[in-house]
Design a protein around this motif. Structure first.
Motif, PDB file in Angstrom:
ATOM      1  N   ASP A   2       0.828  -1.207   0.000  1.00 32.41           N
ATOM      2  CA  ASP A   2       0.000   0.000   0.000  1.00 32.41           C
ATOM      3  C   ASP A   2       0.870   1.268   0.000  1.00 32.41           C
ATOM      4  O   ASP A   2       0.845   2.040  -0.943  1.00 32.41           O
ATOM      5  CB  ASP A   2      -1.039  -0.005   1.128  1.00 32.41           C
ATOM      6  CG  ASP A   2      -0.471  -0.372   2.486  1.00 32.41           C
ATOM      7  OD1 ASP A   2       0.761  -0.466   2.628  1.00 32.41           O
ATOM      8  OD2 ASP A   2      -1.270  -0.553   3.422  1.00 32.41           O
ATOM      9  N   TYR A   3       1.700   1.454   1.030  1.00 30.67           N
ATOM     10  CA  TYR A   3       2.485   2.697   1.058  1.00 30.67           C
ATOM     11  C   TYR A   3       3.880   2.530   0.461  1.00 30.67           C
ATOM     12  O   TYR A   3       4.596   3.512   0.283  1.00 30.67           O
ATOM     13  CB  TYR A   3       2.521   3.271   2.476  1.00 30.67           C
ATOM     14  CG  TYR A   3       1.141   3.724   2.860  1.00 30.67           C
ATOM     15  CD1 TYR A   3       0.580   4.830   2.250  1.00 30.67           C
ATOM     16  CD2 TYR A   3       0.358   2.983   3.740  1.00 30.67           C
ATOM     17  CE1 TYR A   3      -0.723   5.219   2.520  1.00 30.67           C
ATOM     18  CE2 TYR A   3      -0.941   3.358   4.022  1.00 30.67           C
ATOM     19  CZ  TYR A   3      -1.482   4.479   3.411  1.00 30.67           C
ATOM     20  OH  TYR A   3      -2.770   4.848   3.665  1.00 30.67           O
ATOM     21  N   ASN A   4       4.283   1.293   0.150  1.00 26.02           N
ATOM     22  CA  ASN A   4       5.556   1.048  -0.546  1.00 26.02           C
ATOM     23  C   ASN A   4       6.721   1.808   0.100  1.00 26.02           C
ATOM     24  O   ASN A   4       7.566   2.352  -0.592  1.00 26.02           O
ATOM     25  CB  ASN A   4       5.451   1.457  -2.033  1.00 26.02           C
ATOM     26  CG  ASN A   4       4.284   0.787  -2.724  1.00 26.02           C
ATOM     27  OD1 ASN A   4       3.284   1.423  -3.012  1.00 26.02           O
ATOM     28  ND2 ASN A   4       4.391  -0.501  -2.970  1.00 26.02           N
ATOM     29  N   GLY A   5       6.746   1.842   1.436  1.00 23.42           N
ATOM     30  CA  GLY A   5       7.741   2.674   2.110  1.00 23.42           C
ATOM     31  C   GLY A   5       9.096   2.021   2.243  1.00 23.42           C
ATOM     32  O   GLY A   5      10.118   2.675   2.129  1.00 23.42           O
ATOM     33  N   ALA A  26      13.626  11.782  12.777  1.00 25.33           N
ATOM     34  CA  ALA A  26      13.272  12.696  11.690  1.00 25.33           C
ATOM     35  C   ALA A  26      12.328  11.990  10.715  1.00 25.33           C
ATOM     36  O   ALA A  26      12.550  10.836  10.368  1.00 25.33           O
ATOM     37  CB  ALA A  26      14.541  13.118  10.950  1.00 25.33           C
ATOM     38  N   GLY A  27      11.292  12.689  10.282  1.00 24.07           N
ATOM     39  CA  GLY A  27      10.323  12.107   9.355  1.00 24.07           C
ATOM     40  C   GLY A  27      10.960  11.769   8.018  1.00 24.07           C
ATOM     41  O   GLY A  27      11.817  12.502   7.525  1.00 24.07           O
ATOM     42  N   LEU A  28      10.543  10.642   7.444  1.00 24.65           N
ATOM     43  CA  LEU A  28      11.120  10.150   6.193  1.00 24.65           C
ATOM     44  C   LEU A  28      10.017   9.897   5.178  1.00 24.65           C
ATOM     45  O   LEU A  28       9.001   9.275   5.500  1.00 24.65           O
ATOM     46  CB  LEU A  28      11.874   8.842   6.470  1.00 24.65           C
ATOM     47  CG  LEU A  28      12.265   7.964   5.274  1.00 24.65           C
ATOM     48  CD1 LEU A  28      13.297   8.653   4.382  1.00 24.65           C
ATOM     49  CD2 LEU A  28      12.820   6.624   5.761  1.00 24.65           C
ATOM     50  N   VAL A  29      10.221  10.384   3.954  1.00 23.50           N
ATOM     51  CA  VAL A  29       9.370   9.957   2.834  1.00 23.50           C
ATOM     52  C   VAL A  29      10.288   9.287   1.825  1.00 23.50           C
ATOM     53  O   VAL A  29      11.274   9.874   1.376  1.00 23.50           O
ATOM     54  CB  VAL A  29       8.613  11.133   2.184  1.00 23.50           C
ATOM     55  CG1 VAL A  29       7.850  10.647   0.950  1.00 23.50           C
ATOM     56  CG2 VAL A  29       7.642  11.762   3.176  1.00 23.50           C
ATOM     57  N   THR A  30       9.973   8.047   1.471  1.00 22.33           N
ATOM     58  CA  THR A  30      10.797   7.310   0.509  1.00 22.33           C
ATOM     59  C   THR A  30      10.151   7.334  -0.871  1.00 22.33           C
ATOM     60  O   THR A  30       8.926   7.315  -1.002  1.00 22.33           O
ATOM     61  CB  THR A  30      10.951   5.839   0.936  1.00 22.33           C
ATOM     62  OG1 THR A  30       9.654   5.304   1.194  1.00 22.33           O
ATOM     63  CG2 THR A  30      11.811   5.701   2.176  1.00 22.33           C
TER      64      THR A  30
END
Lengths: 244, 315
Positions: free
Chosen positions: A120-123, B111-115
Motif C-alpha cells: 500500500d504505502y511502498n515505504g 526525523a520524518g522520512l518519505v521514501t
C-alpha cells in the motif's frame, strides 16, 4: 531460535484503489484485506522453515486494530505459533517501528523478519527503523537466509548483483523474492489457528513524524495508439515519443 | 540550514543514482536559497563532479573499511555530517543503499522520512507513488529534520556547471556486526532498475528457446531484458528478471512488452515507465489500456522486423 515476523494488513493486489474524505483516506469499502504478500510469502514462510529445521518459535506481530485479526489468524493458519497485536493506529512508519521496538526490546528475539515493503504505502521503512531503535544490524531486501548456530548467511540484492553477508543474532531483516515459496494453509492449520494465542498489548507513547495530506489518482493514459507495422512503430518511437 | 545529500559509490566511483540524489538535493537547496553538501564514504574519486549538480562541498570519509557496505556505519556518519552542517533536509536515492540507510537515519534522528519521492517538495509536503503506482500521496514531514529519498529517473537533471570542493571528514566509525563475505555480480548485463529501455516478454513467446530475438532487440536498443512472473516461475527466465508487484518495480523511459497480457500485478511494476509499447496477438489484452503504442500481431513476425528497422535507423 526465537523468531518474530512483522506482518502488515494490505489491500488485495486486485483491489480497486479509491479515496474518501476529500481524497485524504483510502476507501476501504468492498476491499478485501490480506497479509502483505512480502511479509507472508517471504518473511513468514522462511521463518517457519528455519523453525522447522532448527527448532524454536515463530511469533507474528501486527500493529493495528481488531480489524487486523483475520489476517493474523491467516498467519497462524500458515504455521506461526502465536501472535501479538499492538493495539495502535498505523499513523506513520516511524510510529509503527517505535511500537514494535518498544515491545520487542523486552522479548529477546534472535531475529526480526518483515517483508521488503508493503504494497500500500511502498515505504520500505519499518524494518530498518526497528533495527536502529534496537541498535541491531539490518539487512535489507534479502533473497536468501540460512542459519548456522547463531550465525546467519544472507544474500541481499544490490544493483546488478547479490551481496553475501554474515551476521550474528540478533538482527533485523527485510525479505524479498527468492527467500521461500508461498504456502497455502491447510484445513488442520486453519482449525488450529483458532485456538492459538493472540495477545493484544496496548500502544506505547510515541511521537509521529509524517502526515498524509491527500491522495491523487494517476492521470488516465490518453489512449493507446495502434500501429500496423514494426517499421511504423520504430519511426514513432524515434520521432514522436523520442524514446529511441 | 543546508541540504545534505548522501551520494553512494561503488568500485571507487559515484553511482548513477548518486548523481540523481545530488541533482534533487542541488535543486532543493537552490530553491531554498541554501547550500547543498554531499557526503561520501569509502574509496571514491571524481567527487568534484558533483559540483555540476549544484553541490558546493563534498564531505569525504575515505576510510577503506567503508568500502564494504554497512548501513549502520553509513547512518552513523550521515548523522554526524548532519550535525556538523546543521542540515535540516537529508536526501538519499531510493535504491538498495538508500532503502538500507534512510530508515535507520530516520529512527536515529527521530526525523520524518518519505521514501520514493517523485518531485521536489512543496514546502514540507513530498509527493510519492503509493499502492504500487496505482495512486500518489502527498505526505507532510512534520519534524524539524526531514529525510527524503528520491526515486531514480523521476526528476529532470539540471546541470549547473562548476566543481565541488572536496574536504576530508573525520568521524569515529562504530563497530557493527555485519561482514560482507562476497559480492556476486549477476553478469555484465545492464541492471534492470538503471536501464533507460527495457524489453520484456511473457508466456506469449511459447518457450525459453524463443528469447533470442528479445535479447537481440534489447542489444540493438542498449536495453535490459525483463519478463513476466509466470515465465520466471516456470523457469524460462531467471527470477531477477521478473518485473511486477512482487518482483522488481522499474520506471524506464521506454518499456516494450511482448506476449504479456498485462495482469494488474504486472502493471504495478511497470506503470511508472514513460512510454509503454505493447505487442500482443490478442487485441483484448488488458495491457493495451496502459499502453502508449500497440501492435496487435505475432511477436515472431514483428520483433525481427523491429530489429531490422532499428538497425536501419542507426545506420
Amino acid at each position: 531460535m526465537k523468531i518474530l515476523v512483522c506482518i502488515s494488513k494490505a489491500p488485495d493486489t486486485t483491489a480497486k484503489i479509491a479515496f474518501t474524505d476529500g481524497d485524504t483516506k483510502f476507501d476501504e469499502g468492498g476491499v478485501q484485506f490480506i497479509v502483505n504478500p512480502y511479509d507472508e510469502w517471504y518473511a513468514l514462510v522462511r521463518g517457519l522453515e528455519l523453525k522447522e529445521a532448527n527448532g524454536g518459535t515463530v511469533t507474528v506481530l501486527n500493529v493495528g486494530g481488531a480489524d487486523s485479526d483475520p489476517i493474523i489468524r491467516k498467519a497462524l493458519a500458515i504455521g506461526a505459533d502465536d501472535a501479538v497485536r499492538i493495539d495502535a493506529e498505523t499513523i506513520d512508519a516511524l510510529y509503527v517501528a517505535k511500537q514494535i521496538a518498544n515491545y520487542a526490546k523486552e522479548q529477546g528475539y534472535d531475529m526480526i523478519l518483515a517483508g521488503k515493503e508493503t504494497i500500500d504505502y511502498n515505504g520500505s521503512q519499518v524494518a530498518g527503523m526497528i533495527a536502529e531503535l534496537m541498535d541491531a544490524p539490518y539487512v535489507s531486501l534479502a533473497s536468501k537466509l540460512d542459519m548456522n548456530g547463531n550465525t546467519a548467511t544472507i544474500e541481499r540484492e544490490i544493483e546488478g548483483g547479490v551481496e553475501v553477508i554474515e551476521v550474528n543474532t540478533p538482527f533485523v531483516l527485510s525479505a524479498a523474492k527468492g527467500m521461500s515459496e508461498a504456502r497455502i494453509p491447510n484445513m488442520r492449520g486453519i482449525m488450529a489457528a483458532r485456538s492459538k494465542p493472540l495477545t493484544v498489548v496496548p500502544a506505547s507513547e510515541a511521537s509521529t513524524s509524517t502526515a498524509i495530506k491527500g491522495f491523487t489518482l494517476p492521470p488516465a493514459k490518453s489512449g493507446c495508439k495502434f500501429v500496423d507495422t514494426a517499421e511504423e512503430l520504430v519511426e514513432l518511437l524515434h520521432n514522436e515519443a523520442k524514446a529511441i | 540550514m543546508s541540504v545534505l545529500i548522501y551520494t553512494d559509490s561503488s568500485n571507487g566511483a559515484l553511482t548513477k543514482n548518486a548523481f540523481e540524489a545530488a541533482n534533487y538535493g542541488g535543486q532543493l537547496a537552490k530553491a531554498a536559497g541554501t547550500d547543498a553538501i554531499a557526503v561520501v564514504v569509502g574509496s571514491a574519486s571524481g567527487l568534484e563532479d558533483l559540483g555540476n549538480y549544484g553541490i558546493s562541498k563534498v564531505m569525504h570519509v575515505s576510510d577503506a573499511s567503508l568500502d564494504n557496505f554497512d548501513p549502520q556505519k553509513i547512518a552513523h556518519i550521515v548523522a554526524a555530517a548532519a550535525n556538523e552542517t546543521g542540515a535540516d533536509t537529508i536526501v538519499f536515492a531510493h535504491d538498495y543503499t538508500g532503502k538500507s540507510v534512510a530508515p535507520r537515519l530516520s529512527a536515529k534522528l527521530d526525523a520524518g522520512l518519505v521514501t520514493g519521492a517523485i518531485a521536489l517538495p512543496n514546502g514540507n509536503v513530498v509527493k510519492k507513488a503509493v499502492f504500487s503506482g496505482k495512486a500518489f500521496a502527498e505526505i507532510e514531514i512534520t519534524t524539524a529534520i526531514k529525510i527524503i529519498s528520491v526515486l531514480p529517473n523521476s526528476l529532470d537533471k539540471v546541470e549547473t556547471g562548476g566543481s565541488a570542493e572536496v574536504v576530508a571528514f573525520s568521524v569515529e566509525i562504530p563497530t557493527t556486526g555485519i561482514t560482507v563475505k562476497e559480492i556476486k555480480k549477476e553478469s555484465t548485463e545492464l541492471s534492470l532498475t538503471e536501464a533507460d529501455v527495457v524489453v520484456s516478454a511473457g508466456r506469449g513467446l511459447k518457450g525459453p528457446e524463443n528469447w533470442g530475438m528479445i535479447e537481440e532487440l534489447a542489444k540493438e536498443l542498449g536495453a535490459a531484458t525483463a519478463c513476466s512472473r509466470p515465465v520466471a516461475d516456470i523457469g524460462w527466465r531467471p527470477h531477477h528478471e521478473h518485473v511486477g508487484q512482487t518482483g522488481i518495480a522499474i520506471r524506464p523511459n521506454l518499456y516494450i512488452a511482448t506476449g504479456i497480457s498485462g495482469a494488474i500485478q504486472h502493471l504495478a511494476g511497470v506503470n511508472g515507465s514513460k512510454v509503454i509499447v505493447v505487442i500482443n496477438t490478442d487485441s483484448e489484452a488488458p495491457f493495451f489500456k496502459a499502453a502508449d503504442y500497440g501492435i496487435v500481431g505475432d511477436a515472431f513476425e514483428i520483433i525481427p522486423k523491429m530489429i531490422e528497422a532499428i538497425k536501419k535507423l542507426k545506420a
